[in-house]
Design a protein around this motif. Structure first.
Motif, PDB file in Angstrom:
ATOM      1  N   GLY A   1     -41.326  -8.175 -42.627  1.00  0.00           N
ATOM      2  CA  GLY A   1     -41.590  -9.382 -43.401  1.00  0.00           C
ATOM      3  C   GLY A   1     -41.585 -10.636 -42.557  1.00  0.00           C
ATOM      4  O   GLY A   1     -41.555 -10.594 -41.320  1.00  0.00           O
ATOM      5  N   ARG A   2     -41.624 -11.780 -43.203  1.00  0.00           N
ATOM      6  CA  ARG A   2     -41.636 -13.081 -42.559  1.00  0.00           C
ATOM      7  C   ARG A   2     -40.683 -14.027 -43.291  1.00  0.00           C
ATOM      8  O   ARG A   2     -40.428 -13.869 -44.484  1.00  0.00           O
ATOM      9  CB  ARG A   2     -43.046 -13.692 -42.554  1.00  0.00           C
ATOM     10  N   MET A   3     -40.157 -15.000 -42.568  1.00  0.00           N
ATOM     11  CA  MET A   3     -39.273 -16.006 -43.153  1.00  0.00           C
ATOM     12  C   MET A   3     -39.925 -17.376 -42.976  1.00  0.00           C
ATOM     13  O   MET A   3     -40.255 -17.767 -41.857  1.00  0.00           O
ATOM     14  CB  MET A   3     -37.908 -15.979 -42.468  1.00  0.00           C
ATOM     15  N   ILE A   4     -40.121 -18.097 -44.072  1.00  0.00           N
ATOM     16  CA  ILE A   4     -40.766 -19.412 -44.041  1.00  0.00           C
ATOM     17  C   ILE A   4     -39.710 -20.488 -44.257  1.00  0.00           C
ATOM     18  O   ILE A   4     -38.970 -20.451 -45.249  1.00  0.00           O
ATOM     19  CB  ILE A   4     -41.853 -19.520 -45.124  1.00  0.00           C
ATOM     20  N   LEU A   5     -39.630 -21.430 -43.331  1.00  0.00           N
ATOM     21  CA  LEU A   5     -38.646 -22.510 -43.413  1.00  0.00           C
ATOM     22  C   LEU A   5     -39.364 -23.851 -43.438  1.00  0.00           C
ATOM     23  O   LEU A   5     -40.364 -24.053 -42.739  1.00  0.00           O
ATOM     24  CB  LEU A   5     -37.696 -22.454 -42.222  1.00  0.00           C
ATOM     25  N   SER A   6     -38.847 -24.769 -44.219  1.00  0.00           N
ATOM     26  CA  SER A   6     -39.422 -26.103 -44.326  1.00  0.00           C
ATOM     27  C   SER A   6     -38.661 -27.083 -43.435  1.00  0.00           C
ATOM     28  O   SER A   6     -37.428 -27.052 -43.374  1.00  0.00           O
ATOM     29  CB  SER A   6     -39.374 -26.585 -45.778  1.00  0.00           C
ATOM     30  N   ALA A   7     -39.404 -27.937 -42.770  1.00  0.00           N
ATOM     31  CA  ALA A   7     -38.775 -28.939 -41.900  1.00  0.00           C
ATOM     32  C   ALA A   7     -37.860 -29.855 -42.701  1.00  0.00           C
ATOM     33  O   ALA A   7     -36.913 -30.429 -42.161  1.00  0.00           O
ATOM     34  CB  ALA A   7     -39.857 -29.755 -41.191  1.00  0.00           C
ATOM     35  N   ARG A   8     -38.125 -29.991 -43.979  1.00  0.00           N
ATOM     36  CA  ARG A   8     -37.321 -30.868 -44.833  1.00  0.00           C
ATOM     37  C   ARG A   8     -35.864 -30.435 -44.877  1.00  0.00           C
ATOM     38  O   ARG A   8     -34.958 -31.262 -45.055  1.00  0.00           O
ATOM     39  CB  ARG A   8     -37.920 -30.869 -46.243  1.00  0.00           C
ATOM     40  N   ASN A   9     -35.611 -29.135 -44.695  1.00  0.00           N
ATOM     41  CA  ASN A   9     -34.254 -28.609 -44.831  1.00  0.00           C
ATOM     42  C   ASN A   9     -33.607 -28.251 -43.494  1.00  0.00           C
ATOM     43  O   ASN A   9     -32.506 -27.713 -43.469  1.00  0.00           O
ATOM     44  CB  ASN A   9     -34.279 -27.356 -45.721  1.00  0.00           C
ATOM     45  N   ILE A  10     -34.290 -28.530 -42.391  1.00  0.00           N
ATOM     46  CA  ILE A  10     -33.770 -28.160 -41.067  1.00  0.00           C
ATOM     47  C   ILE A  10     -33.119 -29.375 -40.404  1.00  0.00           C
ATOM     48  O   ILE A  10     -33.731 -30.443 -40.307  1.00  0.00           O
ATOM     49  CB  ILE A  10     -34.898 -27.623 -40.165  1.00  0.00           C
ATOM     50  N   LEU A  11     -31.880 -29.207 -39.936  1.00  0.00           N
ATOM     51  CA  LEU A  11     -31.187 -30.278 -39.225  1.00  0.00           C
ATOM     52  C   LEU A  11     -31.366 -30.163 -37.714  1.00  0.00           C
ATOM     53  O   LEU A  11     -31.519 -31.158 -37.015  1.00  0.00           O
ATOM     54  CB  LEU A  11     -29.687 -30.250 -39.559  1.00  0.00           C
ATOM     55  N   ARG A  12     -31.339 -28.922 -37.211  1.00  0.00           N
ATOM     56  CA  ARG A  12     -31.434 -28.707 -35.766  1.00  0.00           C
ATOM     57  C   ARG A  12     -32.143 -27.392 -35.484  1.00  0.00           C
ATOM     58  O   ARG A  12     -31.981 -26.425 -36.229  1.00  0.00           O
ATOM     59  CB  ARG A  12     -30.043 -28.692 -35.137  1.00  0.00           C
ATOM     60  N   ILE A  13     -32.926 -27.378 -34.413  1.00  0.00           N
ATOM     61  CA  ILE A  13     -33.616 -26.156 -34.000  1.00  0.00           C
ATOM     62  C   ILE A  13     -33.235 -25.839 -32.563  1.00  0.00           C
ATOM     63  O   ILE A  13     -33.407 -26.675 -31.670  1.00  0.00           O
ATOM     64  CB  ILE A  13     -35.149 -26.307 -34.105  1.00  0.00           C
ATOM     65  N   ASP A  14     -32.696 -24.654 -32.331  1.00  0.00           N
ATOM     66  CA  ASP A  14     -32.424 -24.168 -30.981  1.00  0.00           C
ATOM     67  C   ASP A  14     -33.578 -23.258 -30.566  1.00  0.00           C
ATOM     68  O   ASP A  14     -33.938 -22.328 -31.309  1.00  0.00           O
ATOM     69  CB  ASP A  14     -31.106 -23.388 -30.934  1.00  0.00           C
ATOM     70  N   VAL A  15     -34.153 -23.519 -29.404  1.00  0.00           N
ATOM     71  CA  VAL A  15     -35.305 -22.755 -28.917  1.00  0.00           C
ATOM     72  C   VAL A  15     -34.890 -21.972 -27.681  1.00  0.00           C
ATOM     73  O   VAL A  15     -34.373 -22.540 -26.716  1.00  0.00           O
ATOM     74  CB  VAL A  15     -36.484 -23.686 -28.583  1.00  0.00           C
ATOM     75  N   ILE A  16     -35.123 -20.673 -27.736  1.00  0.00           N
ATOM     76  CA  ILE A  16     -34.767 -19.782 -26.626  1.00  0.00           C
ATOM     77  C   ILE A  16     -36.021 -19.046 -26.176  1.00  0.00           C
ATOM     78  O   ILE A  16     -36.766 -18.505 -27.000  1.00  0.00           O
ATOM     79  CB  ILE A  16     -33.687 -18.768 -27.060  1.00  0.00           C
ATOM     80  N   TYR A  17     -36.268 -19.021 -24.863  1.00  0.00           N
ATOM     81  CA  TYR A  17     -37.432 -18.343 -24.318  1.00  0.00           C
ATOM     82  C   TYR A  17     -37.012 -16.980 -23.781  1.00  0.00           C
ATOM     83  O   TYR A  17     -36.148 -16.879 -22.909  1.00  0.00           O
ATOM     84  CB  TYR A  17     -38.059 -19.169 -23.195  1.00  0.00           C
ATOM     85  N   LEU A  18     -37.636 -15.937 -24.313  1.00  0.00           N
ATOM     86  CA  LEU A  18     -37.333 -14.572 -23.897  1.00  0.00           C
ATOM     87  C   LEU A  18     -38.494 -14.041 -23.057  1.00  0.00           C
ATOM     88  O   LEU A  18     -39.623 -13.940 -23.546  1.00  0.00           O
ATOM     89  CB  LEU A  18     -37.120 -13.672 -25.122  1.00  0.00           C
ATOM     90  N   LYS A  19     -38.219 -13.719 -21.828  1.00  0.00           N
ATOM     91  CA  LYS A  19     -39.264 -13.232 -20.937  1.00  0.00           C
ATOM     92  C   LYS A  19     -39.690 -11.837 -21.360  1.00  0.00           C
ATOM     93  O   LYS A  19     -38.863 -10.955 -21.586  1.00  0.00           O
ATOM     94  CB  LYS A  19     -38.772 -13.222 -19.492  1.00  0.00           C
ATOM     95  N   GLN A  20     -41.013 -11.638 -21.475  1.00  0.00           N
ATOM     96  CA  GLN A  20     -41.550 -10.337 -21.842  1.00  0.00           C
ATOM     97  C   GLN A  20     -41.898  -9.535 -20.600  1.00  0.00           C
ATOM     98  O   GLN A  20     -42.467 -10.075 -19.647  1.00  0.00           O
ATOM     99  CB  GLN A  20     -42.808 -10.497 -22.696  1.00  0.00           C
ATOM    100  N   HIS A  21     -41.559  -8.264 -20.613  1.00  0.00           N
ATOM    101  CA  HIS A  21     -41.917  -7.386 -19.515  1.00  0.00           C
ATOM    102  C   HIS A  21     -43.279  -6.766 -19.805  1.00  0.00           C
ATOM    103  O   HIS A  21     -43.723  -6.735 -20.940  1.00  0.00           O
ATOM    104  CB  HIS A  21     -40.857  -6.305 -19.332  1.00  0.00           C
ATOM    105  N   SER A  22     -43.910  -6.269 -18.787  1.00  0.00           N
ATOM    106  CA  SER A  22     -45.271  -5.728 -18.927  1.00  0.00           C
ATOM    107  C   SER A  22     -45.329  -4.570 -19.914  1.00  0.00           C
ATOM    108  O   SER A  22     -46.348  -4.338 -20.558  1.00  0.00           O
ATOM    109  CB  SER A  22     -45.798  -5.260 -17.564  1.00  0.00           C
ATOM    110  N   GLY A  23     -44.239  -3.860 -20.088  1.00  0.00           N
ATOM    111  CA  GLY A  23     -44.235  -2.721 -21.002  1.00  0.00           C
ATOM    112  C   GLY A  23     -43.952  -3.091 -22.435  1.00  0.00           C
ATOM    113  O   GLY A  23     -44.025  -2.265 -23.323  1.00  0.00           O
ATOM    114  N   ASP A  24     -43.621  -4.388 -22.709  1.00  0.00           N
ATOM    115  CA  ASP A  24     -43.254  -4.794 -24.071  1.00  0.00           C
ATOM    116  C   ASP A  24     -44.485  -4.935 -24.936  1.00  0.00           C
ATOM    117  O   ASP A  24     -45.513  -5.349 -24.477  1.00  0.00           O
ATOM    118  CB  ASP A  24     -42.498  -6.147 -24.019  1.00  0.00           C
TER     119      ASP A  24
END
Length: 233
Positions: free
Chosen positions: A210-233
């Motif tokens: 499934g998917r989760m839909i979030l509205s900016a109206r209700n978000i106080l803070r967003i943490d962004v993490i970058y996950l490196k993908q390997h060639s086999g992923d």
């Protein structure tokens, strides 16, 4: 009546490539909202370019003798479209079939132009203008994301809940309003204000699909993490 209906269909089909081009570009990069006249001008210009390329390709292919006998003549269609196309039912169906193919080719060209598929990556990066009018979402989710990495987003909500997951889609509007959404894909992190467990929620099908839909109206803070993908992923 018949001529007017055909004319409307031709005009409508002629602008389909421009609509496809503009829609694809909006999904790919942030675009500031423009007025209706300017947006219409963009559709017209993109349609003219894609249709011109499609017709040029069609005209070039008709130099092949076999195809000349199995495709309608553009010169005859321009000179006397009604009598040429309605000579008999077979001729009319033949013209309609080729018209559909030409429109489909123009739409494909518009899609390729929107993706800049005809240019090498280095050339695209060199000549693509720097986007100055962009949202913080675009900077964090796209522009500054390392190449070949997935974006993991953790959203701290106004009511104390914390939702996380892989970024599936986000609104690219340059105006940072509250009327924006972002979509997360599993595996999900779901934490209530009272929860102290930092593990991903396994409650219900939401943990696996499934998917989760979030509205900016209700978000106080967003943490962004970058996950490196390997060639086999």
């Amino acid at each position: 009546m018949f001529g007017s209906l055909v004319g409307l269909l031709v005009v409508g089909a002629a602008f389909v490539p421009g609509y496809v081009y503009l829609t694809v570009r909006r999904r790919m990069v942030p675009m500031a909202r423009t007025s209706r006249p300017l947006e219409s001008a963009q559709v017209v210009v993109a349609s003219l370019g894609a249709n011109a390329l499609a017709l040029l390709t069609y005209g070039t292919l008709r130099l092949w003798p076999w195809l000349q006998g199995h495709s309608p003549s553009l010169a005859e269609l321009i000179r006397d479209p009604k009598s040429y196309a309605t000579t008999d039912d077979a001729r009319l169906m033949w013209v309609c079939a080729w018209a559909v193919l030409v429109v489909a080719a123009a739409v494909t060209l518009a899609w390729a132009l929107a993706h800049r598929l005809w240019l090498p990556d280095k050339t695209v990066q060199k000549f693509t203008p720097v986007i100055k009018d962009a949202s913080a979402w675009y900077r964090a989710f796209d522009a500054e994301a390392p190449k070949n990495s997935r974006v993991l987003v953790v959203c701290h909500m106004a009511d104390g809940h914390i939702f996380g997951g892989h970024l599936a889609w986000y609104n690219t509007d340059t105006e940072e309003t509250d009327d924006r959404d972002l979509v997360l894909a599993p595996p999900f992190l779901v934490m209530s204000p009272e929860s102290t467990d930092n593990s991903a929620s396994e409650d219900g099908p939401m943990a696996d699909e499934g998917r989760m839909i979030l509205s900016a109206r209700n978000i106080l803070r967003i943490d962004v993490i970058y996950l490196k993908q390997h060639s086999g992923d």
